[in-house]
Design an enzyme around this catalytic site. Structure first.
Site, PDB file in Angstrom:
ATOM      1  N   ASP A 159     -23.043 134.995 -55.192  1.00  0.00           N
ATOM      2  CA  ASP A 159     -22.860 133.672 -55.808  1.00  0.00           C
ATOM      3  C   ASP A 159     -22.825 133.839 -57.190  1.00  0.00           C
ATOM      4  O   ASP A 159     -23.393 134.247 -57.853  1.00  0.00           O
ATOM      5  CB  ASP A 159     -23.976 132.860 -55.240  1.00  0.00           C
ATOM      6  CG  ASP A 159     -23.975 131.442 -55.776  1.00  0.00           C
ATOM      7  OD1 ASP A 159     -24.971 130.886 -55.922  1.00  0.00           O
ATOM      8  OD2 ASP A 159     -22.869 130.915 -55.957  1.00  0.00           O
ATOM      9  N   GLU A 162     -25.738 133.650 -59.236  1.00  0.00           N
ATOM     10  CA  GLU A 162     -26.823 134.264 -59.003  1.00  0.00           C
ATOM     11  C   GLU A 162     -27.488 134.967 -60.150  1.00  0.00           C
ATOM     12  O   GLU A 162     -27.144 135.675 -60.607  1.00  0.00           O
ATOM     13  CB  GLU A 162     -26.192 135.459 -58.200  1.00  0.00           C
ATOM     14  CG  GLU A 162     -27.342 136.008 -56.963  1.00  0.00           C
ATOM     15  CD  GLU A 162     -28.577 136.456 -57.641  1.00  0.00           C
ATOM     16  OE1 GLU A 162     -29.611 135.818 -57.898  1.00  0.00           O
ATOM     17  OE2 GLU A 162     -28.451 137.878 -58.265  1.00  0.00           O
ATOM     18  N   ASP A 194     -27.480 133.272 -51.955  1.00  0.00           N
ATOM     19  CA  ASP A 194     -27.072 134.194 -53.028  1.00  0.00           C
ATOM     20  C   ASP A 194     -25.977 135.079 -52.780  1.00  0.00           C
ATOM     21  O   ASP A 194     -25.192 135.455 -53.600  1.00  0.00           O
ATOM     22  CB  ASP A 194     -28.225 134.699 -53.907  1.00  0.00           C
ATOM     23  CG  ASP A 194     -28.970 133.847 -54.387  1.00  0.00           C
ATOM     24  OD1 ASP A 194     -30.273 133.747 -54.629  1.00  0.00           O
ATOM     25  OD2 ASP A 194     -28.848 132.670 -54.978  1.00  0.00           O
TER      26      ASP A 194
END
Lengths: 425, 308
Positions: A159, A162, A194
């Protein structure tokens, strides 16, 4: 549907027009200078859409000087005496009546046309660009994707947000660790989690493996528990449709300065494990977390590499036993859209949250109210339908709540009634 | 007749509620530990610690050595097999969590001879339909650790086993693990009941008591109104205050919506009072059409599933 009508009198000032025409003809015949002004005035009068009721009113128009206006008034006075014209007030009434008539006629015609249209067969409308886009999206959603073994690669998705400090530096560190560990990955915007894994084929199809990882450093975990985000996130992860939810929990130094006692955090993790079926993995630092992910990537590639994968549309169909050789998985796009949509609230949800703000309203009580009156408007309508104020105050008192079905009570009922219907400030 | 049934039913419900209440529920759950623990030092230390804790436990000979599971007293009774003052025994229902402890040496040996893969299936065989956790001491980081880590991950993925690595001193860590699991298991029915009411919600409805407003004799409505407005994600403190300045109670806002034909627009144009005074480069000084529409939807929609 409202339509705007522009109503224009065909001849708003027939009398004055005729007089001016007469005077103009006279002036032309006698070759008088006044003909030029008269012509101008006549033009202006013909262009003017509203009825004028006196010579003085005409003064607003071009070409109507003081003399001309007086002439008109004089003529009007004589005309009235002769023809017994009704006073101007009624003339304006007549005008209004005429306008109303026109409106009615137009309405009747509209109705006629609407009926005719209904009877006639409707011609198919050409699809708009938006329609086409929607159809394309629906088709894409429903298209079945198949990936035989060897036709796809397993890719780790990271992500873009993240981080544990919401800065790019941590993302860069994540990426460099993963690279040093030889883990192929791609950074993307994920609406949930994530880290995810997808099976990607050369055609660009993407199916999501049933594993979703949420990385949490211990200090993040503590703050998310305190502000309630932890439960919400857990709930969302469980509803994503991906069977295996993994919390990757990373130590923060010696786990001392966390904002919550370490014990509480560990209990929260145990609860997540036992009550929510979430897998909890503890690591010592960022690097070891990435090492874990890299290792998982390798294992997943090995396990899934030999399977035949196909797409499923329903979250419920996507459970897969690793012993099967054929596995049904969700499409990445479907997951993305679905979890993005889940981020929106409904009226019912906001209403419940609002009700919960009152100290004496527990979750069970609030749910009981919302069961009966699902939106604020429903409750307000019910209050309005009460004949007496007393009835309205007691409206909620008898509603049963909870497994023991106790009544909500007068206090709560009166409190809410007062809150919503009185001007307390 | 039905009245009596009703009464019994209600009493049963009350009893059930009492049993699952957090805190109380710990009294109705006990830990069952394999006798194998008696023969190892970690086990002996563990039992000593258990004795000084408040946990209820029993030692039995279990089909898998060094494993642990839990039982709950559900309030039923069975005919006593042994001696009992009433002739009845409490019925204990088995819970679905199983923890198996393995030593470091066992682990390394199993990793070497490829028998790690048998751990999961064996547990499934002997304790069907449960969730399984393997507890082992933390693996030291040395040159073989990556293969060990990989082996653990494979266990997690292929066998769906949860892995808990225990620090030092091991017996204390194991006790702490058992305590946490016991509490989690004990409170599980209560949480499940709560989650059933929440099941229909996509978003978890947080219920933090700290922020709740106590209303006493009509005092507190103002603050309650502000918190109602704050439930919308786009409503910041400044926005809420600006709305309240114009509409200090819900009734005023509701009247506005029903009386003013251009209500949404008027609300959208309402200026936001900034706390810091006038500043250059202000973008959002109005409530805005989006938020105004959301408020209108919230207070006028009859369909509870309308998206805000």
């Amino acid at each position: 549907m409202e339509t705007r009508l522009a109503v224009r009198l065909k001849e708003p000032n027939p009398l004055f027009t005729r007089w001016l025409e007469r005077w103009l003809r006279e002036a032309e015949r006698r070759q008088q200078k006044s003909q030029f002004k008269l012509r101008q005035a006549l033009e202006a009068l013909k262009c003017y859409p509203l009825p004028l009721y006196s010579g003085r009113d005409c003064a607003i128009l071009r070409g109507f000087g003081g003399t001309l206006c007086q002439m008109i008034d004089e003529e009007l006075r004589q005309h009235r005496v002769v023809n017994l014209l009704p006073p101007t007030a009624t003339t304006s009434e007549q005008y209004e009546q005429q306008v109303q008539q026109v409106v009615r006629k137009v309405q009747e015609k509209q109705e006629e046309q609407a009926q005719k249209k209904k009877q006639r067969e409707k011609k198919p409308r050409k699809p708009t660009k938006k329609d086409l886009q929607e159809m394309a999206a629906a088709e894409e959603r429903e298209r079945r994707v198949e990936m035989p073994p060897g036709s796809f690669e397993i890719l780790l998705l990271v992500d873009i947000q993240e981080t544990s400090g919401k800065n790019k530096r941590v993302l860069d560190q994540t990426r460099s660790y993963l690279e040093s560990l030889g883990a192929q990955h791609e950074v993307r915007r994920l609406t949930i989690g994530d880290f995810l894994w997808i099976a990607k084929d050369p055609a660009g199809n993407e199916l999501v493996l049933p594993y979703i990882v949420e990385r949490k450093r211990m200090d993040d975990l503590a703050s998310s528990i305190r502000d309630g985000r932890f439960h919400e996130q857990k709930h969302r992860l469980k509803q994503s449709g991906l069977k295996h939810v993994i919390y990757l929990v990373e130590d923060y130094g010696d786990n001392e300065q966390l904002g919550l006692p370490l014990d509480s955090l560990q209990q929260a993790l145990a609860n997540a494990r036992v009550q929510n079926g979430v897998q909890v993995v503890r690591t010592e630092n960022h690097f070891r977390s990435m090492a874990y992910l890299a290792s998982m990537s390798r294992s997943l590639a090995q396990i899934f590499g030999q399977k035949t994968l196909h797409s499923v549309q329903d979250k419920a169909e996507s459970c897969c036993l690793l012993t099967d050789s054929k596995l049904g998985l969700l499409k990445f796009r479907a997951l993305y859209d679905d979890s993005a949509k889940n981020a929106q609230l409904t009226v019912r949800e906001v209403f419940v949250q609002q009700l919960l703000q009152l100290h004496s309203l527990s979750l069970e009580r609030a749910m009981a109210i919302v069961e009966r009156y699902p939106t604020p408007r429903c409750l307000l309508d019910a209050y309005e339908e009460c004949v007496e104020a007393k009835e309205a105050r007691q409206l909620l008192a008898r509603i049963p709540y909870g497994p023991l079905e106790r009544p909500l009570g007068e206090k709560v009922s009166q409190c809410l009634h007062e809150f919503y219907t009185t001007q307390f400030r | 007749m039905s009245n009596k049934v009703d009464k019994l039913h209600k009493q049963a419900l009350r009893d059930q509620q009492k049993r699952i209440k957090p805190g109380e529920c710990m009294k109705y759950v006990r830990v069952v530990i394999d006798t194998g623990f008696l023969g190892i030092s970690v086990g002996q230390e563990l039992l000593q610690l258990l004795n000084s804790s408040t946990l209820k436990y029993e030692i039995r000979s279990l089909p898998v050595s060094h494993c642990i599971f839990w039982e709950r007293n559900v309030g039923q009774q069975v005919i006593a097999l042994g001696t009992s003052p009433t002739g009845l025994d409490e019925a204990w229902k088995k819970e679905d969590q199983v923890v198996q402890w393995i030593s470091e040496s066992t682990f390394h040996k199993a990793a070497k001879d490829q028998s790690l893969v048998c751990i999961g299936p064996r547990l499934q065989d002997l304790f069907p339909n449960c969730h399984y956790t393997i507890a082992l001491p933390k693996l030291r980081h040395n040159k073989n650790s990556s293969t060990s880590q990989d082996a653990l991950i494979e266990m997690q993925l292929l066998q769906e086993l949860h892995v808990e690595q225990l620090g030092q001193p091991e017996s204390q860590e194991l006790l702490a693990l058992i305590q946490r699991y016991t509490k989690a298991i004990a409170e599980a029915p209560y949480k499940k009941q709560r989650n059933e009411t929440l099941g229909c919600f996509k978003k978890y409805v947080a219920n933090d008591k700290k922020q709740c407003v106590r209303v006493d004799q009509g005092n507190g409505y103002g603050r309650l109104w502000q918190q109602h407005l704050n439930r919308l994600p786009q409503v910041t403190l400044e926005v809420a205050e600006s709305i309240i300045a114009q509409y200090p109670c819900p009734k005023k806002l509701l009247d506005h919506f029903s009386n003013d034909p251009a209500a949404i627009q008027t609300l959208a144009d309402l200026k936001i009072k900034r706390c810091n005074g006038p500043q250059p480069l202000h973008t959002e000084r109005r409530i805005g059409n989006v938020l105004s529409n959301k408020l209108h939807t919230l207070y006028n929609a009859r369909d509870p599933n309308t998206l805000i």
